[in-house]
Design an enzyme around this catalytic site. Structure first.
Site, short mmCIF file in Angstrom:
data_model
loop_
_atom_site.label_atom_id
_atom_site.label_comp_id
_atom_site.label_asym_id
_atom_site.label_seq_id
_atom_site.Cartn_x
_atom_site.Cartn_y
_atom_site.Cartn_z
CB SER A 1 48.60 107.83 56.59
OG SER A 1 49.88 108.25 56.17
CE1 TYR B 1 51.17 105.07 60.59
CE2 TYR B 1 52.09 105.73 58.46
CZ TYR B 1 51.33 106.01 59.58
OH TYR B 1 50.70 107.23 59.68
#
Length: 247
Positions: free
Chosen positions: A137, A151
């Protein structure tokens, strides 16, 4: 022409499903996996590909998954780790981070990639050819828009694992790369996040993207098709930002 066998994880989400469709369209035999349940059954039905449910956070379940695929379809040459995400979590202040919530995000985003690699790499080594793609990501390269500590930490860890696996496995003809998507509307969590920005926040985000649009799952699938194909044989240990350009 050699027909490659691919395992694509996380196909309940839009990115995983798009990758599975693209690899199949390009001629691979694709097997898909995700957690057991109605959502996986529905996704597998739409894809029309062999589907085996598994808890990828359980190393024993992953080992069993690898053995079953090898027996029924042949050992996978390609592994695309699209399982991950925020596990329905939202950003919280540092003082309120729950240890169990923290570890659950690491389990699916990082641990699962380790377990799957352990299960599938031996056959790739024997064959002298393999492709592993992780889906990290932009949050693995910078702070996360989600505001979720676990995350962004997990995605940074996944980037590190990708590079370490590349160093170890390259000598066996196995490439290991990561795709770092920008903001892609691909599942309910990303839709909720997009809505939470509100019109002003949405406009600000779009204006930071050089291409002036959000990403689509097919944008990520195109990158995965390249990284798992023959023309990427000397490309390994790389983090490919597929984000429309971010300022």
């Amino acid at each position: 022409m050699t027909v490659r066998t691919a395992l694509v994880t996380g196909v309940v989400g839009g990115i995983g499903a798009a990758i599975a469709r693209r690899l199949a369209a390009d001629g691979a035999q694709v097997i898909v996996t995700d957690l057991a349940g109605a959502a996986f059954d529905e996704a597998a039905g739409r894809l029309g590909q062999p589907a085996i449910a598994a808890d990828l956070c359980d190393p024993a379940a992953v080992a069993e998954l690898g053995s079953r695929i090898a027996t029924d379809y042949g050992a996978p040459d390609i592994l695309v780790n699209a399982a991950g995400g925020v596990r329905n979590q939202v950003g919280t202040p540092l003082e309120d981070v729950d240890p169990d919530a923290w570890h659950s995000i690491f389990a699916i985003n990082v641990d699962a990639t380790l377990y799957l690699s352990q299960a599938l790499v031996p056959a790739m080594k024997t064959a002298g050819w393999g492709r592993i793609v992780t889906i990290s990501s932009g949050a693995g390269l910078r702070p996360s828009l989600t505001g979720i500590h676990a995350y962004t930490a997990a995605k940074h860890a996944l980037v590190g694992l990708t590079k370490q696996l590349s160093l170890e496995l390259g000598q066996y003809g196995i490439t290991v790369n990561s795709i770092a998507p920008g903001f892609v509307l691909s599942n309910p969590a990303t839709l909720r996040q997009w809505d939470a920005f509100g019109p002003e926040g949405q406009a600000q985000l779009i204006n930071r993207i050089h291409a002036r649009r959000l990403g689509a799952p097919d944008d990520i699938a195109s990158a995965a098709a390249f990284l798992t194909g023959p023309e990427a044989s000397w490309l390994t240990g790389q983090i490919l930002s597929v984000d429309g350009g971010i300022t």
